[in-house]
Design a protein around this motif. Structure first.
Motif, PDB file in Angstrom:
ATOM      1  N   SER A   1      31.905  39.547  41.657  1.00  0.00           N
ATOM      2  CA  SER A   1      32.666  40.687  41.130  1.00  0.00           C
ATOM      3  C   SER A   1      33.463  41.413  42.200  1.00  0.00           C
ATOM      4  N   THR A   2      32.958  41.455  43.418  1.00  0.00           N
ATOM      5  CA  THR A   2      33.671  42.231  44.442  1.00  0.00           C
ATOM      6  C   THR A   2      34.639  41.399  45.269  1.00  0.00           C
ATOM      7  N   PHE A   3      34.411  40.086  45.339  1.00  0.00           N
ATOM      8  CA  PHE A   3      35.283  39.296  46.215  1.00  0.00           C
ATOM      9  C   PHE A   3      36.015  38.169  45.474  1.00  0.00           C
ATOM     10  N   LEU A   4      35.215  37.252  44.862  1.00  0.00           N
ATOM     11  CA  LEU A   4      35.833  36.040  44.307  1.00  0.00           C
ATOM     12  C   LEU A   4      36.847  36.348  43.208  1.00  0.00           C
ATOM     13  N   ARG A   5      36.459  37.150  42.235  1.00  0.00           N
ATOM     14  CA  ARG A   5      37.370  37.412  41.108  1.00  0.00           C
ATOM     15  C   ARG A   5      38.591  38.239  41.542  1.00  0.00           C
ATOM     16  N   PRO A   6      38.420  39.294  42.349  1.00  0.00           N
ATOM     17  CA  PRO A   6      39.629  39.997  42.802  1.00  0.00           C
ATOM     18  C   PRO A   6      40.582  39.091  43.586  1.00  0.00           C
ATOM     19  N   VAL A   7      40.027  38.247  44.465  1.00  0.00           N
ATOM     20  CA  VAL A   7      40.883  37.336  45.229  1.00  0.00           C
ATOM     21  C   VAL A   7      41.603  36.381  44.276  1.00  0.00           C
ATOM     22  N   TYR A   8      40.876  35.931  43.281  1.00  0.00           N
ATOM     23  CA  TYR A   8      41.451  35.016  42.289  1.00  0.00           C
ATOM     24  C   TYR A   8      42.640  35.679  41.573  1.00  0.00           C
ATOM     25  N   VAL A   9      42.431  36.922  41.148  1.00  0.00           N
ATOM     26  CA  VAL A   9      43.492  37.637  40.420  1.00  0.00           C
ATOM     27  C   VAL A   9      44.717  37.830  41.317  1.00  0.00           C
ATOM     28  N   ILE A  10      44.485  38.183  42.568  1.00  0.00           N
ATOM     29  CA  ILE A  10      45.606  38.411  43.493  1.00  0.00           C
ATOM     30  C   ILE A  10      46.379  37.106  43.705  1.00  0.00           C
ATOM     31  N   VAL A  11      45.643  36.042  44.013  1.00  0.00           N
ATOM     32  CA  VAL A  11      46.296  34.746  44.275  1.00  0.00           C
ATOM     33  C   VAL A  11      47.047  34.278  43.026  1.00  0.00           C
ATOM     34  N   ALA A  12      46.410  34.401  41.868  1.00  0.00           N
ATOM     35  CA  ALA A  12      47.031  33.922  40.630  1.00  0.00           C
ATOM     36  C   ALA A  12      48.310  34.705  40.332  1.00  0.00           C
ATOM     37  N   SER A  13      48.262  36.038  40.493  1.00  0.00           N
ATOM     38  CA  SER A  13      49.451  36.827  40.160  1.00  0.00           C
ATOM     39  C   SER A  13      50.584  36.568  41.146  1.00  0.00           C
TER      40      SER A  13
ATOM     41  N   SER B   1      51.080  33.879  43.036  1.00  0.00           N
ATOM     42  CA  SER B   1      51.635  32.522  42.906  1.00  0.00           C
ATOM     43  C   SER B   1      52.464  32.386  41.629  1.00  0.00           C
ATOM     44  N   PHE B   2      52.092  33.136  40.581  1.00  0.00           N
ATOM     45  CA  PHE B   2      52.881  33.060  39.349  1.00  0.00           C
ATOM     46  C   PHE B   2      54.268  33.683  39.554  1.00  0.00           C
ATOM     47  N   VAL B   3      54.286  34.841  40.193  1.00  0.00           N
ATOM     48  CA  VAL B   3      55.576  35.502  40.441  1.00  0.00           C
ATOM     49  C   VAL B   3      56.438  34.631  41.348  1.00  0.00           C
ATOM     50  N   ARG B   4      55.794  33.985  42.305  1.00  0.00           N
ATOM     51  CA  ARG B   4      56.533  33.102  43.216  1.00  0.00           C
ATOM     52  C   ARG B   4      57.111  31.915  42.448  1.00  0.00           C
ATOM     53  N   LEU B   5      56.297  31.374  41.559  1.00  0.00           N
ATOM     54  CA  LEU B   5      56.731  30.235  40.743  1.00  0.00           C
ATOM     55  C   LEU B   5      57.947  30.614  39.906  1.00  0.00           C
ATOM     56  N   MET B   6      57.966  31.832  39.443  1.00  0.00           N
ATOM     57  CA  MET B   6      59.065  32.302  38.599  1.00  0.00           C
ATOM     58  C   MET B   6      60.310  32.660  39.425  1.00  0.00           C
ATOM     59  N   GLY B   7      60.161  32.621  40.740  1.00  0.00           N
ATOM     60  CA  GLY B   7      61.304  32.916  41.608  1.00  0.00           C
ATOM     61  C   GLY B   7      61.627  34.397  41.687  1.00  0.00           C
ATOM     62  N   SER B   8      60.651  35.239  41.382  1.00  0.00           N
ATOM     63  CA  SER B   8      60.930  36.682  41.373  1.00  0.00           C
ATOM     64  C   SER B   8      60.231  37.428  42.502  1.00  0.00           C
ATOM     65  N   MET B   9      59.701  36.695  43.443  1.00  0.00           N
ATOM     66  CA  MET B   9      58.901  37.329  44.499  1.00  0.00           C
ATOM     67  C   MET B   9      59.702  38.409  45.244  1.00  0.00           C
ATOM     68  N   GLU B  10      60.862  38.009  45.766  1.00  0.00           N
ATOM     69  CA  GLU B  10      61.652  38.968  46.553  1.00  0.00           C
ATOM     70  C   GLU B  10      62.156  40.109  45.678  1.00  0.00           C
ATOM     71  N   ASN B  11      62.631  39.747  44.485  1.00  0.00           N
ATOM     72  CA  ASN B  11      63.173  40.781  43.598  1.00  0.00           C
ATOM     73  C   ASN B  11      62.138  41.835  43.254  1.00  0.00           C
ATOM     74  N   LEU B  12      60.956  41.370  42.853  1.00  0.00           N
ATOM     75  CA  LEU B  12      59.921  42.327  42.442  1.00  0.00           C
ATOM     76  C   LEU B  12      59.377  43.099  43.632  1.00  0.00           C
ATOM     77  N   SER B  13      59.167  42.378  44.744  1.00  0.00           N
ATOM     78  CA  SER B  13      58.554  43.069  45.882  1.00  0.00           C
ATOM     79  C   SER B  13      59.498  44.115  46.479  1.00  0.00           C
ATOM     80  N   GLN B  14      60.798  43.881  46.389  1.00  0.00           N
ATOM     81  CA  GLN B  14      61.751  44.836  46.970  1.00  0.00           C
ATOM     82  C   GLN B  14      62.231  45.873  45.959  1.00  0.00           C
TER      83      GLN B  14
END
Lengths: 406, 457
Positions: free
Chosen positions: B123-135, B137-150
């Motif tokens: 609950s404190t490590f594995l699942r939060p890391v999973y959610v961060i990585v998944a979100s 990588s999904f935004v990156r896959l969609m090509g919106s990484m720079e747009n959203l982050s900036q």
């Protein structure tokens, strides 16, 4: 899940409906060599937004959705997206990047009609042609390396390297970036390009050519000894120093002019880079190329081609060159119209420049293609400027690095 | 649009626009095909079709749950071989596989070490890391990484906050909150070793270190996202108004917790008397103190400020030993000296009764039916006092039985009554001074109690 998917599919169909504008995803490689600079895309984003708004007014059927990708991550990001079928419809990159992307299968080759080819400078087209004659993309504009200076500190930009040296002894601070891309302009001033080009082609160099290369390296070393000539790591650092008043003159790129104009306003001066005793300065240009992504639908591809045709027409070329005053048109007819109205340095660029820059472009492309070669060359330049490496030894070292490509 | 001293949302529409553009990809046949396949496999898995086909004792349930994601990954490989885009299949396959791997991973960890805190790790490590990585990588896959982050989304005291910075700040703050206890424990242990801090004080010290790390971390994160000293002053000004109106209690409890830690009056491990019950302090939280009541094991959550405003009895503040007493009565016929000697002897023979301070027995009262005695003794652990007192009472009873010492108690005799009472009964119940009026029943209808004096058993 099924409901969700159905909703998405229906939405997708709605988007493809020709009643509304077609959305085109555009991936733009940032050409700025400004690693770790937090707001590095701010100016590009602002200009993009203005440019897109303008284009949307002229092309109401198309809605562009741009995303800026750092140049160093371009290939990697496009690979991930293209492999998933989510690649952009259009990729905006420089000529070397476009060729590399095509070779890696991340973009589609462009088939241009002969009529359309006539609207673009032949020399510019050559730079995006592969060995088998296919086109990696369509040239749209070109960014040129220039000298930017603060008129309050320097009444006139130095026209020769001798003048630069003389001004630096009168409390005028000059700045350059320590990499081959940004220093190549001074290679022409000493005629050192021949030795580099021959080494790259693994040909034997003449003693005279070697001597000219050594002279260039000696000038770098001598310049580094001067108190008021500084070599920094990034363009961003140079620009910040000019804006803050720490420097009087820097080598800059035309695509950075909007930021400098915004900061320095009427005090910004733009000029050609200084010539040397051997010949004229040989600044390289960055040719902006629009390439076709691999995953577009049929409609998206049609609209992409339509847009690409539009942006090289004289009206669009002229309008955008004058509006943003940061790039030189690739359409010769437009170039003639805008030549007189562009700022100094940009205006002096002409078709004839291509002949002189082709060599530099090849050399810089080879360096960019190989990170090992890039690191090796930058290390040698660093050693000669900051350490005790002699120009003669540096000549041998650079020639070897070019020959072995590492 | 933005005021320098206000938190103002700039463009939530731009974020929505970026997300909506993702729908454009649905125009592409290859994207539709991949999503359709993902949906079909997930549906088959949901209905148990895939697992039913692989029912074999060699494949336990935690292995069979991997069939769906593996099928997607094999499909991705097949798509790649025939030259079709495959990244979405791989993405969803890996995402699903990652999720399903939690179960076998937990089983494996528990097999290696049964005491391994698997649930906490998950609950404190594995699942939060999973959610961060998944979100990401999904935004990156969609090509919106720079747009959203900036993308600028808010302006906090003149500092423009981009979505990327806010996301990073949330991750960093979560990490600081989660991991701050580790270096704090280490530093508390180190202090114990180097500065000879007592073990029960170390837990308080540990909390102090933890809060310090959290505060420093939050300030660091704020500076990282661009909130400078001036902004902090503005935030402090805003907070003071907020505290005055809305969050007074929360801040009061928080400040109380810090104060209590510094004062050392309420520390984890401390034993306090709450409503007459000894309770052990388990945790000193930001808002409330968690205590465990010894009597029934109930967990009490008491707001920290309570310890500031009300009296609390501690048995561990400066000394942990507690004095407890047992009261007993003995018949008048027994010699008090013998009783006192017996009582002291009983207490001294109990293992948990301290030798010093001395056990003392007192004769405290000449009561109606007995002479009353008090046996006072000390125990080392306040939580043992209840048990020890119980032991002593049992031993006293047995010893008195053995020695023939009686413990007198009041006795009552109960007589049945008739209604209406006879004249004799009425005279008897009123002591011959009056008659209960006719028609008014007495309070205890049907019965009457009469004390018959005290009798020895």
């Amino acid at each position: 899940m099924v409901v969700l998917l159905s909703t998405y599919l229906l939405a997708g169909c709605a988007i493809s409906n020709r009643d509304g504008p077609i959305v085109l995803k555009v991936a733009q490689a940032s050409n700025e060599n400004e690693q770790n600079f937090l707001g590095r895309f701010e100016s590009e984003r602002r200009i993009n937004n203005e440019y897109i708004q303008d284009l949307s007014e002229k092309q109401p059927d198309i809605r562009l959705h741009p995303s800026i990708i750092p140049a160093e991550k371009l290939e990697q990001e496009l690979r991930v997206q293209t492999n998933s079928g989510l690649g952009p419809d259009l990729v905006i990159a420089n000529s070397n990047q476009a060729l590399s992307l095509l070779a890696d299968g991340l973009t589609d080759p462009l088939k241009m009609t002969s009529e359309l080819q006539k609207t673009i400078s032949a020399e510019a087209l050559k730079r995006v042609k592969t060995s088998d004659g296919s086109l990696a993309g369509q040239p749209v504009s070109q960014y040129i390396q220039l000298a930017c200076f603060d008129k309050r500190k320097l009444a006139q930009a130095p026209k020769t390297l001798a003048e630069l040296s003389s001004d630096s002894s009168h409390d005028k601070v000059f700045g350059m970036v320590l990499n081959m891309d940004d220093l190549y302009w001074s290679v022409g001033s000493f005629g050192a390009g021949e030795a580099l080009a021959h080494s790259l082609a693994d040909k034997k160099t003449t003693t005279a050519a070697d001597k000219r290369l050594t002279n260039w390296l000696r000038w770098l070393k001598t310049a580094s000894y001067q108190q008021n000539i500084l070599f920094l790591r990034t363009q961003a650092a140079l620009r910040a120093a000019l804006i803050s008043g720490e420097m009087s003159w820097i080598s800059c790129w035309s695509n950075q002019l909007p930021q400098l104009r915004q900061a320095l306003k009427e005090h910004l001066g733009v000029a050609r880079l200084p010539d040397g005793t051997f010949g004229r300065a040989t600044p390289i240009t960055r040719l902006q190329v629009w390439a076709l992504g691999k995953n577009s639908s049929k409609v998206q591809r049609e609209e992409s081609l339509k847009l690409m045709e539009f942006v090289v027409q004289p009206w669009a070329q002229k309008t955008y060159a004058l509006k943003f005053r940061m790039a030189y048109p690739v359409n010769p007819a437009a170039a003639q119209i805008v030549n007189k109205q562009l700022p100094g340095g940009l205006a002096e660029f002409s078709e004839a420049e291509y002949l002189r820059i082709t060599r530099g472009d090849r050399i810089v492309a080879a360096i960019q293609k190989s990170p090992i070669l890039k690191d090796a060359i930058e290390s040698t330049l660093s050693e000669i400027i900051f350490d005790g490496l002699s120009p003669e030894k540096a000549t041998v070292q650079i020639k070897t690095q070019f020959k072995t490509k590492q | 649009m933005t005021s320098p001293l206000l938190l103002t949302t700039i463009s939530p529409g731009a974020i929505a626009d970026e997300f909506l553009v993702w729908l454009v990809y649905l125009n592409r046949g290859t994207v539709q095909l991949q999503l359709l396949l993902v949906a079909l496999v997930m549906l088959a898995e949901h209905r148990g079709i895939l697992r039913r086909r692989v029912k074999h004792r060699l494949f336990p349930e935690y292995i069979r749950v991997l069939i769906g994601p593996l099928l997607l990954l094999f499909s991705a490989a097949a798509f790649s071989l025939v030259g079709l885009p495959w990244g979405l299949l791989r993405y969803f396959g890996l995402l699903w596989l990652g999720w399903m791997l939690f179960t076998p991973l937990k089983t494996l960890l528990l097999r290696i070490n049964k005491k391994f805190p698997v649930e906490e790790l998950e609950s404190t490590f594995l699942r939060p890391v999973y959610v961060i990585v998944a979100s990401i990588s999904f935004v990156r896959l969609m090509g919106s990484m720079e747009n959203l982050s900036q993308m600028p989304v808010a302006n906090l005291f003149g500092v423009e906050l981009t979505l990327g910075r806010i996301y990073l700040a949330i991750i960093l703050i979560y990490t600081i909150f989660t991991l701050a206890s580790r270096p704090a424990t280490f530093l508390a242990w180190l202090s114990g070793v180097l500065l000879a801090v007592r073990p029960r004080n170390r837990r308080g010290l540990e909390l102090l270190f933890r809060y310090s790390f959290i505060i420093i971390g939050i300030i660091g994160v704020a500076y990282y996202i661009g909130i400078n000293g001036t902004a902090f002053i503005a935030i402090a000004g805003g907070l003071s108004v907020g505290i005055g109106f809305g969050v007074k209690e929360i801040i009061s409890n928080f400040i109380s917790s810090i104060w209590l830690l510094f004062e050392g009056s309420v520390r984890p491990g401390e034993i306090l008397m709450i409503n007459g019950d000894p309770c052990t302090v388990r945790k000193l939280g930001l808002r409330a103190t968690q205590l465990k009541r010894g009597r029934d094991g109930a967990e009490l959550l008491i707001p920290n400020q309570t310890f500031f405003t009300t009296e609390a009895t501690s048995f561990t503040q400066t000394e942990t030993s507690r004095r407890e007493s047992v009261f007993v009565g003995a018949a008048y016929e027994h010699d008090p000296d013998i009783i006192i000697e017996i009582l002291e002897d009983i207490a001294k023979s109990h293992k948990k009764v301290l030798e010093y301070p001395n056990v003392r027995a007192f004769m405290i009262d000449f009561a109606d039916s007995s002479i009353n005695y008090k046996l006072a003794f000390w125990v080392a652990n306040p939580l043992d006092s209840f048990d020890v007192a119980s032991d002593l009472r049992r031993t006293i009873w047995k010893r008195f039985e053995k020695e023939g010492i009686s413990i007198p108690f009041p006795q009552r005799q109960v007589y049945p009554m008739e209604w209406p009472p006879t004249l004799q009964q009425s005279l008897h119940s009123t002591g011959g001074r009056g008659v209960v009026p006719q028609g008014e029943p007495p309070e205890a209808a049907g019965s009457s109690e009469e004390s018959s004096g005290e009798a020895n058993p």
